[in-house]
Design a protein around this motif. Structure first.
Motif, short mmCIF file in Angstrom:
data_model
loop_
_atom_site.label_atom_id
_atom_site.label_comp_id
_atom_site.label_asym_id
_atom_site.label_seq_id
_atom_site.Cartn_x
_atom_site.Cartn_y
_atom_site.Cartn_z
N SER A 4 0.82 -1.21 0.00
CA SER A 4 0.00 0.00 0.00
C SER A 4 0.86 1.26 0.00
O SER A 4 2.06 1.22 0.31
N ILE A 5 0.25 2.37 -0.31
CA ILE A 5 0.92 3.67 -0.28
C ILE A 5 1.49 3.93 1.11
O ILE A 5 2.62 4.43 1.25
N GLN A 6 0.75 3.56 2.14
CA GLN A 6 1.20 3.78 3.51
C GLN A 6 2.43 2.94 3.83
O GLN A 6 3.38 3.40 4.45
N GLN A 7 2.42 1.68 3.41
CA GLN A 7 3.57 0.81 3.64
C GLN A 7 4.80 1.31 2.88
O GLN A 7 5.92 1.29 3.42
N LEU A 8 4.60 1.76 1.65
CA LEU A 8 5.71 2.29 0.87
C LEU A 8 6.28 3.54 1.53
O LEU A 8 7.50 3.71 1.60
N ALA A 9 5.40 4.40 2.04
CA ALA A 9 5.85 5.63 2.71
C ALA A 9 6.71 5.29 3.92
O ALA A 9 7.71 5.98 4.19
N GLN A 10 6.35 4.24 4.65
CA GLN A 10 7.15 3.82 5.81
C GLN A 10 8.55 3.37 5.38
O GLN A 10 9.48 3.40 6.18
N MET A 11 8.69 2.96 4.12
CA MET A 11 9.99 2.55 3.60
C MET A 11 10.72 3.72 2.94
O MET A 11 11.77 3.54 2.33
N GLY A 12 10.10 4.91 3.01
CA GLY A 12 10.71 6.09 2.40
C GLY A 12 10.39 6.25 0.92
O GLY A 12 10.97 7.09 0.24
N ILE A 13 9.46 5.44 0.44
CA ILE A 13 9.07 5.50 -0.97
C ILE A 13 7.81 6.34 -1.07
O ILE A 13 6.71 5.86 -0.80
N THR A 14 7.99 7.60 -1.42
CA THR A 14 6.87 8.54 -1.50
C THR A 14 6.70 9.03 -2.93
O THR A 14 7.61 8.89 -3.76
N HIS A 15 5.56 9.64 -3.18
CA HIS A 15 5.28 10.21 -4.49
C HIS A 15 6.39 11.20 -4.88
O HIS A 15 6.95 11.13 -5.97
N ALA A 16 6.73 12.09 -3.96
CA ALA A 16 7.75 13.11 -4.23
C ALA A 16 9.11 12.48 -4.52
O ALA A 16 9.83 12.91 -5.43
N ALA A 17 9.47 11.45 -3.76
CA ALA A 17 10.77 10.80 -3.96
C ALA A 17 10.85 10.11 -5.32
O ALA A 17 11.89 10.16 -5.98
N ILE A 18 9.75 9.49 -5.73
CA ILE A 18 9.76 8.81 -7.02
C ILE A 18 9.81 9.81 -8.17
O ILE A 18 10.57 9.64 -9.12
N VAL A 19 9.01 10.86 -8.07
CA VAL A 19 9.05 11.91 -9.10
C VAL A 19 10.48 12.46 -9.21
O VAL A 19 11.01 12.61 -10.30
N ALA A 20 11.10 12.74 -8.06
CA ALA A 20 12.46 13.27 -8.06
C ALA A 20 13.42 12.29 -8.72
O ALA A 20 14.32 12.70 -9.47
N GLY A 21 13.26 11.00 -8.45
CA GLY A 21 14.12 9.99 -9.06
C GLY A 21 14.01 9.97 -10.57
O GLY A 21 15.01 9.88 -11.29
N PHE A 22 12.78 10.07 -11.08
CA PHE A 22 12.59 10.08 -12.53
C PHE A 22 13.09 11.38 -13.15
O PHE A 22 13.74 11.37 -14.19
#
Length: 150
Positions: A29-47
């Motif tokens: 889930s989005i919440q589980q990913l956020a707990q791992m530091g995987i956020t919308h902003a982080a992914i956009v920044a990576g791309f």
């Protein structure tokens, strides 16, 4: 059911989260990913920085699968396909596109972490496509697989 493959764009990120949360095996889930530091902003920044790249599969203007990799490390970070599109070659095509791009960029090794449980579909999927276990296992039990040119 026409399928279209294209490079991932920053405005696909919300759809990537949706697909990841709805996979048949190992949904996160989005919440589980956020707990791992995987956020919308982080992914956009990576791309947007070019650190990450990927491919999406689109059916009727909806992302139904995606694969993302890290250019610097050669790691395939994630491959996710909605259940309705499993067994149609979507995962194989997405992974192949990403591996081709990593090879062209000179990444070596090309690798990924996958569940070591033989009962999980990904276990056989990667091996059938030529991925080989390195013998390294992460703390969470995932094993490291390396792409070997055949």
């Amino acid at each position: 059911m026409g399928l279209h493959y294209r490079k991932t764009q920053s405005d696909d990120v919300s759809a990537l989260f949706e697909v990841r949360g709805k996979t048949r095996e190992n949904p996160i889930s989005i919440q589980q990913l956020a707990q791992m530091g995987i956020t919308h902003a982080a992914i956009v920044a990576g791309f947007e920085s070019g650190e990450w790249f990927g491919w999406v599969c689109v059916s009727q203007e909806r992302v139904v699968g995606f694969c993302t990799a890290d250019m610097a490390t050669g790691e395939v970070l994630v491959l996710a396909v909605l259940a309705d599109f499993e067994g149609k070659g979507v995962g194989k095509q997405l992974l192949g596109n990403v591996v081709d791009q990593l090879q062209r960029s000179g990444a070596n090794p090309i690798w990924l972490a996958a569940d070591s449980n033989a009962g999980v579909r990904a276990h056989g999927f990667y091996r059938q496509l030529g991925w080989v276990p390195t013998g390294e296992v992460l703390e969470n039990g995932d094993e490291i697989l390396e792409w070997r040119l055949t």
